[in-house]
Enzyme design. Sequence first.
Site, PDB file in Angstrom:
ATOM      1  N   GLU A   8      96.283  34.390  15.290  1.00  0.00           N
ATOM      2  CA  GLU A   8      97.317  34.328  16.323  1.00  0.00           C
ATOM      3  C   GLU A   8      98.052  35.669  16.358  1.00  0.00           C
ATOM      4  OE1 GLU A   8      99.664  30.782  15.727  1.00  0.00           O
ATOM      5  OE2 GLU A   8      97.984  29.507  16.304  1.00  0.00           O
ATOM      6  N   SER A  33      92.768  31.395  24.049  1.00  0.00           N
ATOM      7  CA  SER A  33      92.336  30.260  23.219  1.00  0.00           C
ATOM      8  C   SER A  33      91.040  29.643  23.765  1.00  0.00           C
ATOM      9  CB  SER A  33      93.482  29.250  23.125  1.00  0.00           C
ATOM     10  OG  SER A  33      93.250  28.313  22.124  1.00  0.00           O
ATOM     11  N   ALA A  34      91.074  28.424  24.311  1.00  0.00           N
ATOM     12  CA  ALA A  34      89.860  27.826  24.874  1.00  0.00           C
ATOM     13  C   ALA A  34      89.251  28.714  25.960  1.00  0.00           C
ATOM     14  CB  ALA A  34      90.163  26.436  25.429  1.00  0.00           C
TER      15      ALA A  34
HETATM   16 CA   LIG Z   1      92.592  24.097  21.695  1.00  0.00          CA
END
Ligand SMILES: [Ca+2]
Lengths: 240, 240
Positions: free
Chosen positions: B195, B122-123
Amino acid sequence: MKRRLLLVSNSTLHGEGYLQHCQQHIRDFFGEKVTRILFIPYALHDRDAYAKTARQKFQSLGYELDSIHEAPNPVDAVRKAQGIFIGGGNTFRLLKTLYDHNLVSEIKKRVLEDGVPYMGSSAGTNVSTVSICTTNDMPIVCPPTLTAIGLVPFNINPHYLDTDPNSRHMGETREQRIMQYHEEPDTPSVLGLREGSVLLVEGNKATLLGTTNACLFIRGKPATQHEPGADFSFLLTDTN
Amino acid sequence: MKRRLLLVSNSTLHGEGYLQHCQQHIRDFFGEKVTRILFIPYALHDRDAYAKTARQKFQSLGYELDSIHEAPNPVDAVRKAQGIFIGGGNTFRLLKTLYDHNLVSEIKKRVLEDGVPYMGSSAGTNVSTVSICTTNDMPIVCPPTLTAIGLVPFNINPHYLDTDPNSRHMGETREQRIMQYHEEPDTPSVLGLREGSVLLVEGNKATLLGTTNACLFIRGKPATQHEPGADFSFLLTDTN
Ligand SMILES: [Ca+2]
Ligand SMILES: [Ca+2]
């Protein structure tokens, strides 16, 4: 304090026309003394098309509209404006362009010192607050700072969205994002304006208008829900 | 080019445990030569809790985990790392903290020059790319720049989300947000990782792993869909 602000969560409600849901508030806000509105279309790429849409709507409400992107000198256009409307789009692009044209301090001065009425929608609402730290937009460009015009000392989250209990998506919910903001030190309150909500600020009085409840996040406290008509004046004096 | 990257869209799939959906990819990626992973928890506020969660998972896969927030000298920890994992959370907070600790160039050097395997989720995936311009996160803090570690020359949008045709919400869809990015000049391609998707980069070869299709946005072209197994190596040499 001469401040007069009309801060709209969203320009268009599902199934309705541009600014239709808040058109009576717009008329009441700009009234009959204002005849021309200065429109700032910087949040969208196609400024001509955006100005055309906004012009049609404001003309139908009885106002002429000048788009700042057609003005020879943008700072001068703000200095002469009777009323200002900043439309939605991408908040980062909008704030960067406002800084690029040296408009941030000029708009602040006109609104807070001269009492020029300011209307914002979505991104135009974000940039009116203390910072754009609670925008929902993608950082497609980099403004010199996240500090915004600062017409109010708190943050607004436009298009506020409740958590969908049936969602299988694992990205942060809107509430989680705002909670993450409040994990940072000294962060101001965040008023979540659901679509259909409008905040009217007159001097030191702030009132929720529109058809939906607003959700208020104060750092370190549980979020609270507020119905249309709610008095948010305390947010104008709170330093936090 | 010794580069080895495992870029995960999301750490947790709905109904599953932390990193469960990609645990076999993690084992294959770090292999048996790596015994300790350096974890970077800066994207979340509670670093102790985050390190505990990550440590439990990596120990169950046969790896010891050192969290950089417990290291006396973060730069030194990167210099000694056998493998690096940057977890998800808030991308702005993560990138700002990486810059605050002078880690951006150090991580880049270790991964591109020394071949230290890099895993992001993610990040942690956002910051591995050319910039964080396509994060979904709120700008809760202001990093010195949106330019990121630059292990690949394109952008990734993690948690990529298809437009919901039944939604009455009027905020921009994910596709519209990425389109707005591509309205800006000279913007690189954006790989939307839904996802369940994982991108494996080995030298100059990039392959889509996982269970969901990825959506590729190239500036000026219509978006395209790609199934697991797709070869994205061309994104590594494209300058745009
Ligand atoms: Ca986030
Ligand atoms: Ca927007």
